[in-house]
Design a protein around this motif. Structure first.
Motif, PDB file in Angstrom:
ATOM      1  N   CYS A 146       0.821  -1.219   0.000  1.00 30.11           N
ATOM      2  CA  CYS A 146       0.000   0.000   0.000  1.00 30.11           C
ATOM      3  C   CYS A 146       0.852   1.266   0.000  1.00 30.11           C
ATOM      4  N   LEU A 147       1.938   1.283   0.748  1.00 26.19           N
ATOM      5  CA  LEU A 147       2.772   2.475   0.823  1.00 26.19           C
ATOM      6  C   LEU A 147       3.652   2.643  -0.409  1.00 26.19           C
ATOM      7  N   LEU A 148       4.134   1.536  -0.975  1.00 32.71           N
ATOM      8  CA  LEU A 148       5.102   1.618  -2.073  1.00 32.71           C
ATOM      9  C   LEU A 148       4.564   1.107  -3.401  1.00 32.71           C
ATOM     10  N   HIS A 149       3.478   0.355  -3.387  1.00 39.14           N
ATOM     11  CA  HIS A 149       2.926  -0.256  -4.611  1.00 39.14           C
ATOM     12  C   HIS A 149       3.951  -1.166  -5.279  1.00 39.14           C
ATOM     13  N   LEU A 150       4.821  -1.794  -4.500  1.00 37.54           N
ATOM     14  CA  LEU A 150       5.764  -2.767  -5.036  1.00 37.54           C
ATOM     15  C   LEU A 150       5.134  -4.152  -5.014  1.00 37.54           C
ATOM     16  N   PRO A 151       5.531  -5.029  -5.925  1.00 46.57           N
ATOM     17  CA  PRO A 151       4.991  -6.397  -5.891  1.00 46.57           C
ATOM     18  C   PRO A 151       5.480  -7.154  -4.667  1.00 46.57           C
ATOM     19  N   ILE A 152       4.580  -7.907  -4.032  1.00 44.32           N
ATOM     20  CA  ILE A 152       4.947  -8.706  -2.861  1.00 44.32           C
ATOM     21  C   ILE A 152       4.778 -10.187  -3.155  1.00 44.32           C
ATOM     22  N   GLU A 153       4.637 -10.527  -4.415  1.00 45.89           N
ATOM     23  CA  GLU A 153       4.610 -11.909  -4.867  1.00 45.89           C
ATOM     24  C   GLU A 153       5.691 -12.092  -5.926  1.00 45.89           C
ATOM     25  N   GLY A 154       6.172 -13.302  -6.055  1.00 48.12           N
ATOM     26  CA  GLY A 154       7.211 -13.571  -7.039  1.00 48.12           C
ATOM     27  C   GLY A 154       8.448 -14.185  -6.402  1.00 48.12           C
ATOM     28  N   LYS A 155       9.493 -14.355  -7.199  1.00 43.88           N
ATOM     29  CA  LYS A 155      10.722 -14.991  -6.741  1.00 43.88           C
ATOM     30  C   LYS A 155      11.476 -14.084  -5.774  1.00 43.88           C
ATOM     31  N   LEU A 156      11.984 -14.683  -4.696  1.00 39.52           N
ATOM     32  CA  LEU A 156      12.795 -13.937  -3.744  1.00 39.52           C
ATOM     33  C   LEU A 156      14.179 -13.686  -4.339  1.00 39.52           C
ATOM     34  N   LEU A 157      14.721 -12.507  -4.105  1.00 42.25           N
ATOM     35  CA  LEU A 157      16.027 -12.157  -4.644  1.00 42.25           C
ATOM     36  C   LEU A 157      17.092 -13.071  -4.050  1.00 42.25           C
ATOM     37  N   ASN A 158      17.949 -13.635  -4.905  1.00 43.84           N
ATOM     38  CA  ASN A 158      18.873 -14.674  -4.463  1.00 43.84           C
ATOM     39  C   ASN A 158      20.311 -14.387  -4.870  1.00 43.84           C
ATOM     40  N   HIS A 159      20.697 -13.116  -4.939  1.00 48.45           N
ATOM     41  CA  HIS A 159      22.048 -12.785  -5.368  1.00 48.45           C
ATOM     42  C   HIS A 159      23.069 -13.213  -4.313  1.00 48.45           C
ATOM     43  N   ARG A 160      24.313 -13.261  -4.728  1.00 48.79           N
ATOM     44  CA  ARG A 160      25.410 -13.607  -3.835  1.00 48.79           C
ATOM     45  C   ARG A 160      26.542 -12.615  -4.045  1.00 48.79           C
ATOM     46  N   LYS A 161      27.535 -12.698  -3.220  1.00 47.49           N
ATOM     47  CA  LYS A 161      28.715 -11.850  -3.361  1.00 47.49           C
ATOM     48  C   LYS A 161      29.419 -12.150  -4.677  1.00 47.49           C
TER      49      LYS A 161
END
Length: 657
Positions: free
Chosen positions: A242-257
């Motif tokens: 509601c505050l940001l209108h960002l998606p809250i469904e989908g793949k979780l970010l999985n980056h690494r160093k």
């Protein structure tokens, strides 16, 4: 064999490992130093843990890797050890664990005692802390919390009570970044398709350091909620959408160093920056990073090159490549000044560019979870006694405060706000108090009406409450983890708050990152708070089950400062005159009047002035029935453990006697 242990950078000799070189010159081979167990690599920034790895998951140290190089190959001259040391360190995947601590302790020499932590694992006093908690079943790490020195501080200790944490925010960078006109269709259509366009409208140029500090003091990492006098409140996935209108469904970010070489390849391939320039960036920032100024320059340079290419009628495929590079530079700048705003306040991490390789896939990632996880990571650090700064998306953090505590801080409604916009864009912030004292007092003395439990009821036609908002468990962003426990803040969803279950029931302590991914993507429906656990809907917004507040005050510390008894007012100079005037008025007490009426009526009955059967007799008894409850109420009120007294019931019982 020549011991080439020195380090060089860009062909220049370095003083690194000079002690090892001296030992080699003296004929003594360098000692094996083992791996680095804790802390940051010497050449990395202070926020590298958030960028995708952690100090605890670092691979073998450079020295140990050199020691493991084949000696025969080194003697044959096939291995340049100095160059090997100068290369970037490799990093393990976040899910790979190092050797168990028990195994390392077994490998220590017998005469060396195993390393002991500087503090005992449990420093909680048996009788609890003044102001709570007295029961440590919930806040197991409270002995490290910053609430303890704040409670114990003397009233005049400004060093503790007025100290605000350093708030790292980049809202002005987003606001001041040049942006293309809205009629530039190729640019804004691509930005909107990613789902990140709302981030251009949810930032504040002014951040209230005092109010951010006051709430960080009340954050507890065990529950991932703020503890205030009316109970627990928190930042939920519903707040994010509601505050940001960002998606809250989908793949979780999985980056690494990533290493510097990998960073050079990313920047060169997807931003069009030459490799030599990339190495200059990384040398200046001591890692795979780009300063905000350099990244903004790349973005504006591509913008200019696009205009020039269009005016020269260059081939469309060349223009398309430049446009994609411009869009990627803008998106990288946008997410690193908002979602991934870190403690450096100087540069961005190149690793996030990997999410923009294919612009058509950007909207498949869960950016809302990333924003919440990243912010909670910094709140977990700032709530500790030694916390000096708070970072993350602070415009989102302050927007949540203003949305739920509209009376607390300085703001006005933005005249350009429209209902279809993110609710964070509602506010135009003002300059508040620099220190947290006033906000701390406000929260200590707040009423239930000061908190807006459900502020999005009028926004549901834009962002309805979807099922994933009820998910209870771990969230992740790269190597960072955060709890999301809606059962602890049911009133923010319109349900009666009960005594919640243990946080470990929803977020087990030893879940790996791969398990978190699997649960969120495949078992999210099984991890939602069901109808039975939600309980009934509220009648009043603050409704809770009986016993919730008393339980909460035992397991938490909702008041930050002890309540001091007010000092006696100064004695008036004319006190004796005031007393004489009060006595001269001789205002009769109501109870005395009732007592006199009862005495006179009883005397009349005993003297047979009102005979039974006559109308006056009935009238006298009715008046006695009206007067008698006053004395019964007084006597009942003095008895402990009695329920509320009903004067009408007393009158009925008196008349039946």
């Amino acid at each position: 064999m020549e011991h080439n242990i020195g380090r060089s950078r860009l062909g220049r000799p370095s003083q690194a490992h000079s002690s090892a070189r001296r030992e080699a010159a003296a004929g003594n081979p360098p000692a094996k130093r083992g791996r680095r167990r804790q802390g940051q690599p010497p050449s990395q920034g202070t926020h590298d843990n958030e960028a995708g790895g952690s100090g605890a998951t670092r691979s073998r140290s450079r020295r140990q890797q050199v020691d493991d190089v084949d000696v025969d190959a080194a003697e044959d001259g096939n291995v340049n050890v100095g160059q090997y040391l100068a290369d970037d360190a490799d990093w393990l995947d976040e899910d790979e664990d190092e050797e168990p601590r028990e195994q390392q302790m077994q490998q220590q020499p017998p005469h060396e005692a195993p390393h002991q932590p500087p503090h005992a694992p449990n420093l909680q006093p048996e009788d609890g802390y003044p102001g709570g908690p007295s029961n440590f079943s919930l806040l197991t790490e409270y002995h490290k919390h910053r609430a303890i020195p704040i409670w114990n501080a003397e009233p005049g200790d400004e060093k503790i009570l007025k100290k605000s944490m350093r708030a790292i925010t980049n809202g002005k960078r987003v606001i001041n970044l040049p942006k293309m006109d809205q009629n530039v269709d190729w640019f804004w259509r691509a930005i909107e398709a990613t789902g990140l366009e709302p981030l251009t409208r949810t930032n504040y140029s002014i951040i209230d350091h005092g109010v951010l500090t006051a709430f960080a003091e009340r954050w507890h990492s065990e529950t991932s909620t703020f503890h205030i006098p009316i109970g627990e409140v928190g930042i939920t996935l519903d707040d994010v959408q509601c505050l940001l209108h960002l998606p809250i469904e989908g793949k979780l970010l999985n980056h690494r160093k990533i290493s510097r070489a990998e960073g050079v390849e990313l920047v060169n391939t997807y931003l069009g920056v030459s490799e030599s320039k990339c190495w200059e960036f990384f040398i200046d920032t001591h890692g795979p990073h780009i300063t905000y100024g350099d990244l903004a320059f790349v973005y504006t340079t591509r913008w200019e090159e696009i205009d020039k290419a269009v005016s020269e009628n260059r081939p469309m495929h060349e223009i398309t490549v430049l446009r994609q590079q411009c869009i990627r530079a803008f998106l990288l700048f946008l997410v690193c000044t908002t979602i991934f705003s870190n403690r450096s306040q100087f540069y961005v991490d190149v690793v996030y560019l990997s999410y923009f390789q294919d612009l058509s896939d950007v909207n498949q990632w869960n950016w809302g979870v990333a924003a919440l996880t990243y912010l909670q990571h910094y709140l977990d650090d700032s709530c500790k006694a030694g916390g000096m700064q708070v970072a993350g998306y602070l415009s989102f953090y302050q927007g949540w405060i203003m949305m739920h505590f509209p009376k607390m801080t300085v703001w006005r409604r933005d005249p350009n706000y429209r209902e279809e916009m993110p609710r964070n864009a509602t506010f135009s912030t003002g300059q508040g108090h620099r220190d947290p004292v006033m906000y701390r007092q406000f929260l200590d003395n707040m009423q239930v009406s000061d908190f807006e439990f459900c502020p999005y009821d009028g926004h549901r036609h834009v962002r309805p409450l979807i099922d994933v908002c009820w998910f209870s468990g771990w969230l992740r962003c790269g190597s960072l983890k955060a709890k999301h426990l809606p059962e602890r803040v049911l009133r923010q969803f319109g349900h009666v708050q009960g005594i919640p279950r243990d946080p470990a029931a929803g977020a087990p302590a030893r879940m790996s990152l791969l398990q978190i991914d699997r649960v969120f993507m495949e078992e999210v429906e099984m991890r939602m708070i069901d109808e039975e656990m939600r309980g009934p809907t509220v009648v009043r917004a603050w409704d809770h089950v009986p016993g919730y507040i008393s339980w909460f005050y035992k397991v938490s510390h909702p008041i930050m400062r002890p309540i001091a008894a007010p000092e006696a007012p100064p004695r008036p100079a004319n006190l004796e005159v005031l007393i004489e005037e009060q006595e001269s008025q001789s205002v009769p007490d109501t109870l005395d009047i009732c007592r006199n009426v009862r005495t006179e009526l009883r005397r009349a009955l005993e003297a047979n002035e009102a005979l039974p059967g006559t109308p006056i007799y009935e009238t006298v008894n009715r008046v006695l029935g009206f007067v008698e409850p006053a004395f019964l109420y007084r006597s009942r009120r003095r008895l402990p453990g009695r329920g509320r007294f009903d004067p009408h019931d007393a009158a009925r019982r008196f008349n039946t006697q």
